[in-house]
Design a protein around this motif. Structure first.
Motif, mmCIF file in Angstrom:
data_model
loop_
_atom_site.group_PDB
_atom_site.id
_atom_site.type_symbol
_atom_site.label_atom_id
_atom_site.label_comp_id
_atom_site.label_asym_id
_atom_site.label_seq_id
_atom_site.Cartn_x
_atom_site.Cartn_y
_atom_site.Cartn_z
ATOM 1 N N THR A 215 -2.270 -0.458 -7.136
ATOM 2 C CA THR A 215 -2.652 0.067 -8.447
ATOM 3 C C THR A 215 -2.670 -1.013 -9.524
ATOM 4 O O THR A 215 -2.733 -0.710 -10.705
ATOM 5 N N PHE A 216 -2.576 -2.284 -9.104
ATOM 6 C CA PHE A 216 -2.686 -3.368 -10.089
ATOM 7 C C PHE A 216 -4.163 -3.630 -10.384
ATOM 8 O O PHE A 216 -5.047 -3.226 -9.617
ATOM 9 N N ASN A 265 -3.161 -4.679 6.420
ATOM 10 C CA ASN A 265 -2.525 -3.463 5.894
ATOM 11 C C ASN A 265 -1.625 -3.766 4.694
ATOM 12 O O ASN A 265 -1.456 -2.957 3.790
ATOM 13 N N GLU A 266 -1.064 -4.994 4.689
ATOM 14 C CA GLU A 266 -0.146 -5.371 3.603
ATOM 15 C C GLU A 266 -0.837 -5.370 2.234
ATOM 16 O O GLU A 266 -0.172 -5.344 1.197
ATOM 17 N N MET A 267 -2.165 -5.380 2.217
ATOM 18 C CA MET A 267 -2.877 -5.436 0.945
ATOM 19 C C MET A 267 -2.707 -4.155 0.126
ATOM 20 O O MET A 267 -2.982 -4.141 -1.060
ATOM 21 N N PHE A 268 -2.237 -3.077 0.772
ATOM 22 C CA PHE A 268 -1.979 -1.858 0.009
ATOM 23 C C PHE A 268 -0.754 -2.021 -0.893
ATOM 24 O O PHE A 268 -0.524 -1.200 -1.772
ATOM 25 N N ALA A 269 0.028 -3.061 -0.648
ATOM 26 C CA ALA A 269 1.190 -3.318 -1.500
ATOM 27 C C ALA A 269 0.987 -4.548 -2.362
ATOM 28 O O ALA A 269 1.906 -4.997 -3.028
ATOM 29 N N ASP A 271 0.060 -7.146 -5.291
ATOM 30 C CA ASP A 271 -0.049 -7.133 -6.748
ATOM 31 C C ASP A 271 -1.103 -8.165 -7.166
ATOM 32 O O ASP A 271 -1.826 -8.698 -6.318
ATOM 33 N N THR A 274 -0.797 -11.611 -5.329
ATOM 34 C CA THR A 274 -0.856 -11.711 -3.871
ATOM 35 C C THR A 274 -2.152 -12.386 -3.413
ATOM 36 O O THR A 274 -2.133 -13.276 -2.556
ATOM 37 N N ARG A 277 -2.175 -16.127 -4.193
ATOM 38 C CA ARG A 277 -1.354 -16.912 -3.263
ATOM 39 C C ARG A 277 -2.055 -17.060 -1.911
ATOM 40 O O ARG A 277 -1.973 -18.107 -1.278
ATOM 41 N N ALA A 278 -2.737 -16.005 -1.500
ATOM 42 C CA ALA A 278 -3.428 -16.058 -0.203
ATOM 43 C C ALA A 278 -4.503 -17.148 -0.219
ATOM 44 O O ALA A 278 -4.668 -17.882 0.764
ATOM 45 N N SER A 281 -2.745 -20.773 -0.644
ATOM 46 C CA SER A 281 -2.030 -21.238 0.546
ATOM 47 C C SER A 281 -2.976 -21.529 1.705
ATOM 48 O O SER A 281 -2.545 -21.957 2.771
ATOM 49 N N ARG A 283 -4.702 -19.298 3.372
ATOM 50 C CA ARG A 283 -4.679 -18.247 4.395
ATOM 51 C C ARG A 283 -5.819 -17.251 4.273
ATOM 52 O O ARG A 283 -5.970 -16.383 5.106
#
Lengths: 454, 311
Positions: A215-216, A265-269, A271, A274, A277-278, A281, A283
């Motif tokens: 929700t960001f 799946n981690e993208m649902f959390a 901000d 994130t 940084r991806a 880094s 990635r």
């Protein structure tokens, strides 16, 4: 012993002075030879001191030349302190004369803002029309209630790795969007389906697209552009809910389900940091972001930065929308320095000042007038690689439109959908919970019905 | 003599000045004047904001019309808010129970340690409580980070697949409760330790003579003697935990899918971010009546037990 003045005399004189002072309506008189006082609360730039100092220098210089005493505060948006300041000053009917208002706040405070039609009339006569997203957010019932602000206004198009996109997705992003006023051949096929194929390939290669879905605002903005690309409005301009029987909404939801098979799946959390940084880094092959991630990479991971390229987000079957998040200068109607404030805001919107702000922010800041883009050299000159942010502003040859998520819904409904990330939640329910589409649409409709409350 | 209404002792019997002067000489007046700064602070920073929030919560969205309890009934009809109530209760009750249990166990462990080493352990165990929660929550956020979770990195070394700590609803709920427990358990520990130290040794000696086991001593001596402090700490912690904001705000922002929103974060999202101050005020005041009634019962119980013990 004789006293010149007794304690009782002092008290009497004090009381008399108080009565006189409170009885007479003292006019607001400026000290002789000054143009009054002006208090500004401006957004504390993420780029930091360099950008703030550039803006401060422009304003102080103007103040000195016009003999206006300036008080300047930079208010951070970290922890939403700027929103809290706006709410507090609106309640107190006191505080700064001019504040930086983020995206939706002009509509929110419209009853307390001074009309700016005179200023905007002169600016649009000189620089042409303002982009539609800014007009949607600051022109209410035909009246401008704010002046679009260069500092802080941003686009959130694609920020991709040139090498990874070429190697794994077979897309040469530099050739597609070269650093000049023309499109490459592949630009015509830079649509959401091509994007999905690229996301699949890069994910398989271990460099998934970092597309937040929480929700960001980074999540809300790119998902909003995707919905707009499919013409999938949840609420129309008249405030009618258009969710359940809307084929375009079903189409975009079907697309989102396919796309998110290739997004971690981690993208649902995630901000707003994130995705940065991806990319930094090394990635991720692509994020949707202004050049802030590239700027950090330039400092911390120069090898990554030298491979980054900014260009518009993909086009959809209905429109080619690029997420836009503008800031505005708003002048409180309770200000006592309206004429000085308007003069300053007009001065800040001139291309000479805009150029300085864009320079200080290394191209991050975006003026609302597209006519300025070709005259400002910053986006041409910034490197590495040369031309990295040339296509960051949405230029005429991109044939794209800056858009804000949930437009054209009436702003009082749109702001609630925006802040509650309704589109992202619809996707999360379908992808994470495996809820049937009809149930997801029914849920969204119930939620949005609640936002229509007056 | 402790009668605050009497004229200061040793004062002259001859009346001096009028009513004002007499009033100024009263102890109660002096006491009132000395509490004025505190009353002003409480009035300005507690009472006024509370009543103003109450007033706000009864206005329409544009704050132009009084609508009574309409905001509250509207909230109750919303699916999202219903889940916010459930999540707030789960968060607060779950965290308080865990904090109380962990604090109780830690207090007993510390109590049994020799006094020399006890101070060192007590200091270390209090560290989570003395770090500002916004800072420690940021550290936890790094541990749970969606992409670079240190916890995932550690568990991967023993072959456990990565967990989306903040991305999967049930894990996200677990994570926010865990951080709250980590932060709040030392408070329970220190309160319970103080209570344990105040239990007279003679009671344990008497119980031992009667052949009581360790469990029986705990159940029939320790817990009854600690009941008041347990009630007060649970009440205090429940109120504070219901009002929590920073942990959820930093870790999940209420997500994923609103599954970790609690009253504080939801009120902020609705009131400040979405520009609906009256509705935000209604959300934040929602638990007030329930907590107030709970507080009255708990404090009445404490008073009753105190009187019994004094009698």
């Amino acid at each position: 012993m004789s006293h010149g003045i007794s304690r009782r005399d002092v008290l009497r004189a004090g009381a008399a002075a108080t009565i006189v002072g409170s009885s007479l309506a003292a006019p607001h008189v400026h000290a002789q030879g000054t143009g009054g006082r002006l208090a500004l609360g401006l957004w504390d730039h993420w780029v930091g001191a360099v950008a703030n100092d550039a803006l401060r220098a422009i304003i102080m210089d103007w103040g000195q030349k016009n003999r206006v005493e300036i008080t300047l505060d930079f208010i951070t948006s970290v922890g939403n302190k700027n929103l809290i300041t706006i709410a507090a000053e609106a309640q107190a009917r006191s505080g700064h004369d001019v504040l930086s208002f983020p995206t939706w706040m002009i509509h929110d405070q419209q009853r307390l803002l001074e009309p700016m039609d005179d200023v905007m009339g002169r600016l649009t006569a000189k620089y042409g029309a303002v982009n539609d997203a800014s007009a949607y957010l600051a022109k209410i019932e035909g009246r401008w209630l704010a002046v679009p602000q260069t500092t802080g206004s941003q686009f959130k198009g694609s920020a991709a790795r040139v090498d990874l996109m070429k190697q794994h997705a077979g897309i040469d992003v530099q050739a597609m969007y070269p650093a000049e006023n023309r499109l490459g051949d592949a630009a015509a096929s830079w649509n959401w389906e091509t994007f999905l194929t690229a996301a699949d390939k890069c994910n398989k290669a271990g460099f998934p697209f970092a597309l937040p879905a929480g929700t960001f605002t980074d999540a809300t903005d790119w998902i909003g552009a995707m919905f707009a690309g499919y013409g999938a409005n949840l609420v129309d301009a008249n405030g009618n809910i258009t969710i359940r029987n809307n084929d375009k909404v079903r189409q975009v939801m079907d697309y989102a389900k396919r796309l998110f098979q290739h997004i971690p799946n981690e993208m649902f959390a995630a901000d707003d940091a994130t995705n940065n940084r991806a990319l930094i880094s090394g990635r991720s092959a692509l994020i949707f972001n202004p050049p802030s991630a590239w700027a950090v990479a330039k400092r911390d991971a120069p090898d990554v930065a030298s491979q980054v390229w900014h260009f518009p987000s993909p086009m959809g079957p209905a429109s080619h929308t690029v997420p836009h998040l503008p800031y505005f200068f708003g002048l409180w109607s309770f200000s006592r320095a309206k004429s000085q404030a308007k003069a300053l805001l007009e001065h800040l919107s001139q291309i000479e000042q805009v150029q300085k702000m864009v320079d200080a922010s290394v191209g991050y800041d975006i003026p609302a007038f597209a006519s300025m883009f070709d005259d400002i050299a910053t986006w041409r000159n910034v490197s590495p690689p040369a031309g990295v942010v040339y296509n960051y502003p949405v230029r005429a040859h991109h044939k794209a439109v800056p858009g804000i998520a949930y437009a054209p819904a009436p702003a009082e409904i749109a702001v609630q959908m925006y802040n509650q990330g309704i589109q992202a939640k619809m996707i999360a329910r379908m992808v994470q919970n495996n809820e049937p589409l009809d149930r997801v649409l029914a849920w969204a409709e119930r939620e949005v019905e609640g936002f229509k409350r007056g | 003599m402790a009668d605050g209404n009497l004229v200061m002792q040793g004062g002259s019997a001859r009346p001096q000045g009028g009513t004002l002067a007499r009033l100024a000489r009263k102890r109660s007046t002096l006491a009132f004047l000395m509490t004025v700064p505190l009353l002003a602070v409480i009035g300005g920073l507690v009472a006024y904001p509370f009543f103003y929030a109450l007033y706000l919560s009864m206005l329409n969205k544009r704050m132009t019309r009084f609508i009574g309890l309409e905001n509250y009934t509207f909230l109750l009809s919303r699916e999202t808010f219903q889940s916010v109530i459930w999540q707030s209760v789960l968060f607060a009750v779950g965290a308080v129970i865990a904090k109380a249990l962990i604090g109780f166990i830690l207090a007993h462990v510390l109590h049994e340690l020799p006094s020399k080493g006890q101070r060192k352990w007590r200091g270390m165990l209090l560290v989570p409580w003395v770090i500002p929660p916004a800072v420690s929550t940021l550290a936890w956020w790094w541990l749970f980070d969606p992409s670079y979770s240190a916890i995932n990195w550690a568990v991967a070394t023993i072959g456990i697949p990565p967990v989306a700590w903040l991305g999967e609803p049930s894990w996200a709920r677990f994570s926010v409760i865990l951080v709250n427990v980590w932060y709040g358990a030392p408070f329970f520990m220190i309160m319970y330790l103080a209570a344990l130290k105040s239990v007279p040794d003679q009671l344990y000696e008497a119980a031992a003579i009667d052949g009581a086991t360790g469990w029986q001593k705990l159940r029939h001596v320790t817990v009854p003697m600690m009941r008041n402090i347990i009630s007060i700490t649970v009440l205090f912690s429940l109120i504070v935990t219901f009002a929590n904001f920073d942990i959820v705000r930093i870790l999940t922002n209420g997500g994923p899918q609103d599954k970790t929103h609690i009253f504080g974060t939801y009120a902020f999202q609705v009131g400040i971010q979405s520009g609906d101050l009256p509705l935000g005020a209604s959300v934040s005041l929602f638990m007030f009546p329930i907590l107030a009634i709970f507080a009255v019962f708990v404090l009445r119980g404490v008073t009753r037990r105190s009187k019994e013990m004094a009698g």
